[in-house]
Design a protein around this motif. Structure first.
Motif, PDB file in Angstrom:
ATOM      1  N   LYS A 119      -9.482  -8.498 -25.753  1.00  0.00           N
ATOM      2  CA  LYS A 119     -10.435  -8.094 -27.055  1.00  0.00           C
ATOM      3  C   LYS A 119     -10.778  -9.766 -27.575  1.00  0.00           C
ATOM      4  O   LYS A 119      -9.774 -10.574 -28.321  1.00  0.00           O
ATOM      5  CB  LYS A 119     -10.137  -7.352 -27.816  1.00  0.00           C
ATOM      6  CG  LYS A 119     -10.337  -6.144 -27.215  1.00  0.00           C
ATOM      7  CD  LYS A 119     -10.215  -5.225 -28.937  1.00  0.00           C
ATOM      8  CE  LYS A 119      -9.469  -3.740 -28.110  1.00  0.00           C
ATOM      9  NZ  LYS A 119      -9.318  -3.002 -29.457  1.00  0.00           N
ATOM     10  N   GLN A 175     -13.797 -12.804 -29.646  1.00  0.00           N
ATOM     11  CA  GLN A 175     -15.169 -12.923 -30.464  1.00  0.00           C
ATOM     12  C   GLN A 175     -16.053 -13.735 -29.884  1.00  0.00           C
ATOM     13  O   GLN A 175     -15.105 -14.612 -29.814  1.00  0.00           O
ATOM     14  CB  GLN A 175     -15.089 -12.582 -32.369  1.00  0.00           C
ATOM     15  CG  GLN A 175     -14.011 -11.893 -32.816  1.00  0.00           C
ATOM     16  CD  GLN A 175     -14.770 -10.152 -32.674  1.00  0.00           C
ATOM     17  OE1 GLN A 175     -15.799 -10.100 -32.846  1.00  0.00           O
ATOM     18  NE2 GLN A 175     -13.822  -9.155 -32.520  1.00  0.00           N
ATOM     19  N   SER A 234     -19.658  -5.743 -24.288  1.00  0.00           N
ATOM     20  CA  SER A 234     -20.236  -6.632 -24.604  1.00  0.00           C
ATOM     21  C   SER A 234     -20.920  -6.478 -25.918  1.00  0.00           C
ATOM     22  O   SER A 234     -21.962  -6.084 -25.308  1.00  0.00           O
ATOM     23  CB  SER A 234     -19.962  -7.731 -24.344  1.00  0.00           C
ATOM     24  OG  SER A 234     -20.010  -9.212 -24.741  1.00  0.00           O
ATOM     25  N   SER A 235     -20.576  -7.132 -27.321  1.00  0.00           N
ATOM     26  CA  SER A 235     -21.662  -6.765 -28.038  1.00  0.00           C
ATOM     27  C   SER A 235     -21.253  -8.083 -29.485  1.00  0.00           C
ATOM     28  O   SER A 235     -19.839  -8.281 -29.464  1.00  0.00           O
ATOM     29  CB  SER A 235     -21.524  -5.557 -28.312  1.00  0.00           C
ATOM     30  OG  SER A 235     -20.831  -5.192 -29.572  1.00  0.00           O
ATOM     31  N   GLN A 268     -21.689  -7.147 -32.712  1.00  0.00           N
ATOM     32  CA  GLN A 268     -20.621  -6.610 -33.218  1.00  0.00           C
ATOM     33  C   GLN A 268     -19.099  -6.875 -33.479  1.00  0.00           C
ATOM     34  O   GLN A 268     -18.082  -7.207 -34.180  1.00  0.00           O
ATOM     35  CB  GLN A 268     -21.383  -5.100 -34.030  1.00  0.00           C
ATOM     36  CG  GLN A 268     -20.610  -4.677 -35.030  1.00  0.00           C
ATOM     37  CD  GLN A 268     -21.101  -2.944 -35.771  1.00  0.00           C
ATOM     38  OE1 GLN A 268     -22.287  -2.315 -34.850  1.00  0.00           O
ATOM     39  NE2 GLN A 268     -20.072  -2.137 -35.564  1.00  0.00           N
ATOM     40  N   ASP A 269     -18.912  -6.196 -32.015  1.00  0.00           N
ATOM     41  CA  ASP A 269     -17.368  -6.057 -31.462  1.00  0.00           C
ATOM     42  C   ASP A 269     -16.458  -6.622 -31.167  1.00  0.00           C
ATOM     43  O   ASP A 269     -15.482  -6.584 -30.622  1.00  0.00           O
ATOM     44  CB  ASP A 269     -17.510  -4.484 -30.813  1.00  0.00           C
ATOM     45  CG  ASP A 269     -17.552  -3.575 -32.293  1.00  0.00           C
ATOM     46  OD1 ASP A 269     -17.886  -2.944 -33.296  1.00  0.00           O
ATOM     47  OD2 ASP A 269     -18.810  -2.453 -30.718  1.00  0.00           O
ATOM     48  N   CYS A 272     -14.295  -7.169 -24.895  1.00  0.00           N
ATOM     49  CA  CYS A 272     -13.684  -6.163 -25.036  1.00  0.00           C
ATOM     50  C   CYS A 272     -13.251  -6.484 -22.943  1.00  0.00           C
ATOM     51  O   CYS A 272     -14.053  -5.681 -22.499  1.00  0.00           O
ATOM     52  CB  CYS A 272     -13.232  -5.139 -24.906  1.00  0.00           C
ATOM     53  SG  CYS A 272     -11.592  -4.277 -25.015  1.00  0.00           S
ATOM     54  N   GLU A 278      -8.989   4.693 -27.952  1.00  0.00           N
ATOM     55  CA  GLU A 278      -7.899   3.164 -27.528  1.00  0.00           C
ATOM     56  C   GLU A 278      -6.733   3.524 -28.250  1.00  0.00           C
ATOM     57  O   GLU A 278      -5.991   3.800 -29.413  1.00  0.00           O
ATOM     58  CB  GLU A 278      -8.789   2.020 -29.262  1.00  0.00           C
ATOM     59  CG  GLU A 278      -8.042   0.761 -29.028  1.00  0.00           C
ATOM     60  CD  GLU A 278      -8.894  -0.113 -29.437  1.00  0.00           C
ATOM     61  OE1 GLU A 278      -8.362  -0.798 -30.580  1.00  0.00           O
ATOM     62  OE2 GLU A 278      -9.639  -0.111 -29.622  1.00  0.00           O
TER      63      GLU A 278
END
Length: 436
Positions: free
Chosen positions: A341, A343, A395-396, A398-399, A402, A430
């Motif tokens: 993951k 950012q 993929s976003s 906010q998150d 991944c 998870e």
């Protein structure tokens, strides 16, 4: 071609223009490229001929190719003997040759038409009402015709003409798709040959270079500066070898083949730790490993290492600079998951659909300073599937992004893994663990 009467100026001009097109080498090559000339009957084309006969209620429909010396009947409904058996007509007896300028032949009564009434085939073929539409390829070459024939006077309706045009378009769609498939196969064969030759030619000097460097290192084992240089050169040569292997594997994946594996007992956790330690020397201490301890598997250790290397280095290259990269290992039942993951700007939804395709690079990757071939993610997916697993991505904003790799604990069970994993993964949380 001798007509049975004198043609007017318009008809004469049409015949002359079409005669010039008849032997155009580019047009003839386009016909050869279809691969349809002198081939057996095929249901794909016969079906359209039958459909036209049924929808228009006519006794005769024909799909033809018009070569320089003959008209070849690729498909038909109601074709009489001996043409149904020979499936060809001498070019001098062909009426369809006069569509080679791209103009159709449409008549409700050929016997009263100033052009058709003089054609020697009109009477013997029982041609009265007729529609002849040219088959035109994307380059504008007329390959042949699709026609329907009625042995009596008939006014064609706008709907009937539309039906014929739509079916003609369907014929050309079939032809064009076949050509594209044939071209892709040719390109694939050329690419495979090129890749095989290139990688073979590259590996020979690399092997020689590695042997020379190793020999140099042994001769000067007591000189730290030489050993340091040897280590750097060896590392670069190893990287070049990995790039060659990536290219070979990407070619196999694109051809729909499995990446070859050498399975043995291994510890996925240990492999991941070693990979991240080496990457940390390049990308600093950004990697945060969360794991549940040792994860014993029967898998290809090198393949697992390549999966971790590619995903972790991609996250470091294209994620937000300086932010931590989470690497999560977990085990549930008969499978193990690896999540990487990061950012940063999300990957567009449309690109998520093609991100695992060979040589594809996302927009963020193309716009970054990082150079690449677009081989890392296809290799990750190919290696996961070769083990009987799968690769997915979310993929976003906010998150973050991944990548999740799900693998069976035993690569020998890959034939049954997909069905089992579907039920095991449903509703699963998870995986969690500790920071190492």
């Amino acid at each position: 071609m001798k007509f049975l009467g004198e043609l007017d100026e318009v008809a004469t001009g049409r015949t002359q223009r079409c005669n010039r097109r008849l032997t155009d080498p580019n047009r003839l090559q386009a016909i050869r490229d279809t691969g349809l000339m002198d081939t057996p009957r095929e249901e794909a084309f016969d079906r359209l001929a039958r459909l036209a006969a049924e929808l228009l209620n006519v006794p005769l429909t024909i799909v033809s190719l018009v070569d320089a010396d003959k008209q070849f009947f690729k498909a038909d409904f109601g074709l009489p003997s001996p043409f149904r058996e020979t499936r060809e007509l001498p070019i001098d007896a062909s009426l369809c040759r006069y569509t080679l300028e791209g103009e159709p032949i449409i008549s409700s009564n050929a016997l009263a038409d100033p052009f058709l009434k003089f054609h020697p085939s009109t009477g013997p073929w029982g041609i009265v009402a007729i529609i002849v539409l040219p088959l035109i390829n994307p380059d504008g070459h007329v390959l042949g015709t699709f026609c329907c024939i009625e042995p009596k006077v008939r006014e064609w309706t706008a709907h009937e003409l539309k039906v014929m045009r739509e079916l003609t378009a369907s014929i050309m769609t079939e032809i064009n798709l076949r050509e594209q498939i044939a071209k892709l196969k040719t390109e694939q064969n050329l690419r495979d040959t090129f890749v095989a030759a290139l990688t073979h030619d590259l590996r020979t000097p690399l092997t020689a270079s590695k042997l020379s460097v190793q020999l140099l290192g042994r001769r000067h084992a007591d000189m730290p500066s030489v050993q340091s240089s040897v280590a750097r050169v060896t590392e670069s040569l190893d990287r070049a070898e990995r790039m060659i292997q990536n290219l070979l594997d990407a070619s196999r994946i694109k051809a729909g083949k499995w990446v070859s594996l050498k399975v043995s007992e291994c510890d996925f956790h240990e492999i991941t730790v070693r990979a991240l330690e080496e990457l940390a020397s390049v990308y600093t201490d950004r990697f945060v490993l969360k794991a549940e301890g040792a994860i014993k598997m029967v898998a290809d250790p090198t393949g697992l290492r390549r999966i971790v290397d590619n995903l972790a280095s991609n996250a470091a290259k294209y994620g937000a600079p300086g932010t931590p990269i989470e690497v999560v290992l977990g085990r549930r039942g008969g499978h193990v998951t690896l999540q990487v993951k990061n950012q940063g700007p999300p990957i567009d939804g449309g690109e998520l659909l093609t991100i695992f395709e060979p040589f594809h690079r996302s927009r963020s990757a193309r716009e970054s300073a990082e150079k690449g071939w677009g081989l890392g993610l296809p290799l990750v997916k190919g290696l996961a599937e070769a083990h009987g697993g799968r690769a997915t991505v979310t993929s976003s904003a906010q998150d973050g992004t991944c990548f999740t790799i799900t693998l069976p604990l035993n690569a020998a069970s890959r034939e049954t893994f997909s069905a089992i994993a579907d039920s095991q993964l449903a509703g699963e949380n998870e995986p969690t663990g500790f920071r190492s």
